[in-house]
Design a protein around this motif. Structure first.
Motif, PDB file in Angstrom:
ATOM      1  N   ARG A   1      35.764  51.719  47.729  1.00 34.86           N
ATOM      2  CA  ARG A   1      36.871  51.535  47.795  1.00 34.86           C
ATOM      3  C   ARG A   1      35.717  51.320  49.433  1.00 34.86           C
ATOM      4  NH1 ARG A   1      40.892  53.536  48.466  1.00 34.86           N
ATOM      5  NH2 ARG A   1      41.029  54.116  50.435  1.00 34.86           N
TER       6      ARG A   1
ATOM      7  N   THR B   1      35.329  39.306  53.397  1.00 33.00           N
ATOM      8  CA  THR B   1      36.472  40.332  52.398  1.00 33.00           C
ATOM      9  C   THR B   1      36.569  41.625  53.114  1.00 33.00           C
ATOM     10  OG1 THR B   1      36.597  39.353  50.041  1.00 33.00           O
ATOM     11  CG2 THR B   1      37.820  41.452  50.840  1.00 33.00           C
TER      12      THR B   1
ATOM     13  N   SER C   1      38.185  44.392  52.526  1.00 31.73           N
ATOM     14  CA  SER C   1      37.778  45.672  51.781  1.00 31.73           C
ATOM     15  C   SER C   1      38.144  44.644  50.294  1.00 31.73           C
ATOM     16  CB  SER C   1      38.857  46.646  52.533  1.00 31.73           C
ATOM     17  OG  SER C   1      39.188  47.538  51.214  1.00 31.73           O
TER      18      SER C   1
ATOM     19  N   SER D   1      37.695  47.074  46.463  1.00 30.16           N
ATOM     20  CA  SER D   1      37.591  48.007  45.917  1.00 30.16           C
ATOM     21  C   SER D   1      37.434  47.709  44.227  1.00 30.16           C
ATOM     22  CB  SER D   1      39.405  48.809  45.232  1.00 30.16           C
ATOM     23  OG  SER D   1      39.819  49.692  44.346  1.00 30.16           O
TER      24      SER D   1
ATOM     25  N   THR E   1      40.746  41.725  48.904  1.00 35.40           N
ATOM     26  CA  THR E   1      41.773  41.337  49.314  1.00 35.40           C
ATOM     27  C   THR E   1      41.774  40.433  49.527  1.00 35.40           C
ATOM     28  OG1 THR E   1      41.337  44.011  50.580  1.00 35.40           O
ATOM     29  CG2 THR E   1      43.131  42.689  51.699  1.00 35.40           C
TER      30      THR E   1
END
Length: 364
Positions: free
Chosen positions: A120, A202, A204, A206, A219
């Motif tokens: 992440r 973006t 963040s 994952s 996100t």
């Protein structure tokens, strides 16, 4: 018009690449009318000058254009016809992207039970790393793995690596997943490239993996699914471990070196050095056109040739104001990296000097 100047529907179909049944359909729809129809037999005949229109009609249909759009293009002038084709391509690409995103969401849902989070991190940081590493890929249909990016994960780290056989780039990023288990696979480079626009916007992302691919969960945006490349990635770590020791090191401002390379139009670049300068030399050895760059040089003088298409991307993707060039001799890979950040490293293979290059006085 004489019968000799007309072609039967069978002959015309063979020449334009359409079937006779397709020609009947296009005649009934008004797209391509026959030149003559025998009033007794109903046989259809075509002229030589209708071939170009028939071939264009076939090609437009082959790219999936609807019949109304085809008729519009056939009846328009050149500029409007080109605009119609461009509009169709834009629509197809937009629909294809929508399908790809929906398919990614479906596959993510199907694979949810086997999902494993491996990293992440910041979207813009990952986008920058992917762009840097993708410069070391190549589109080789015979060796698909050279177009992929090898992704390795472990506790707190994510490493991206790519190689086109003449260059190898690797960058390690800090991840916020300290519990990630060791994992590695090679990911399709084109899939990663298509994610760049969303990644840059973006905060963040994952990074999750399943048995079927890697998913970038953004996100506030849709997920991006990246397919795996089945071919094994080269054992680059063993290669790095067996590299000879560095014999010479040159530190030079990145922008200055890039500007010097941009002033050379030759396919190959000749780098020399003395104790104060890195020299970008003319391909024919004409010292009057030398470009001397103030540099910090440690070790013996260098005299190495590189392909411009290999060296320039390695320099341009280096992070920081100054770049370090580590040399191991004229036939060994050179290392390119930032002078103040070590998370991106690129190895660049030198090439042999052209046969007509002077053999004496190479160095300044």
């Amino acid at each position: 018009m004489s019968d000799a100047e007309l072609m039967s529907i069978g002959s015309f179909a063979q020449r334009c690449g359409l079937t006779a049944s397709a020609l009947r359909f296009y005649a009934d729809s008004g797209s391509l009318l026959p030149a003559e129809v025998d009033p007794v037999t109903g046989y259809r005949f075509y002229r030589e000058d209708q071939l170009a229109k028939a071939v264009l009609l076939r090609r437009l249909r082959e790219i999936g254009m609807s019949l109304p759009s085809v008729n519009s293009a056939l009846g328009a002038d050149v500029i409007d016809a080109i605009r119609t084709v461009d509009d169709h391509v834009t629509t197809v690409m937009r629909e294809a992207e929508s399908v790809r995103q929906q398919a990614a969401a479906i596959t993510t849902t199907l694979a949810e039970r086997t999902r494993l989070q491996i990293a992440r991190l910041s979207g813009p940081v990952l986008a920058s790393a992917i762009e840097q590493i993708l410069t070391a890929t190549t589109d080789d249909p015979d060796i698909a793995v050279l177009g992929g990016v090898h992704v390795e994960a472990g506790p707190g780290v994510l490493t991206l690596t790519a190689s086109d056989r003449y260059r190898l780039s690797t960058r390690t990023l800090v991840s916020n997943v300290d519990s990630a288990a060791a994992w590695a696979a090679t990911v399709n480079g084109d899939d990663l490239r298509q994610s760049l626009g969303d990644l840059r916007r973006t905060s963040s992302v994952s990074v999750d993996v399943t048995d079927h691919g890697m998913n970038l969960r953004l996100t506030g945006r849709g997920d991006h699914h990246c397919r795996f490349v089945s071919e094994p990635f080269p054992d680059y770590r063993s290669m790095l471990a067996t590299l000879p020791a560095v014999t010479s090191r040159v530190e030079v401002p990145t922008a200055t070196l890039l500007h010097a390379l941009e002033q050379r139009s030759a396919a190959r670049i000749w780098l020399c050095s003395n104790d104060k300068y890195l020299v970008v030399r003319d391909v024919h050895g004409d010292r009057s056109s030398d470009i001397e760059l103030p540099a910090r040089v440690d070790g013996p003088t260098i005299d190495v040739w590189f392909e411009m298409t290999t060296l320039y991307p390695a320099i341009s993707t280096a992070v920081g104001t100054d770049v370090l060039l580590d040399f191991r001799g004229r036939e060994q890979p050179a290392t390119v990296r930032s002078a103040d950040r070590g998370d991106l490293t690129t190895l660049v293979m030198p090439v042999a000097a052209p046969r007509d290059t002077p053999t004496e006085g190479h160095t300044p």
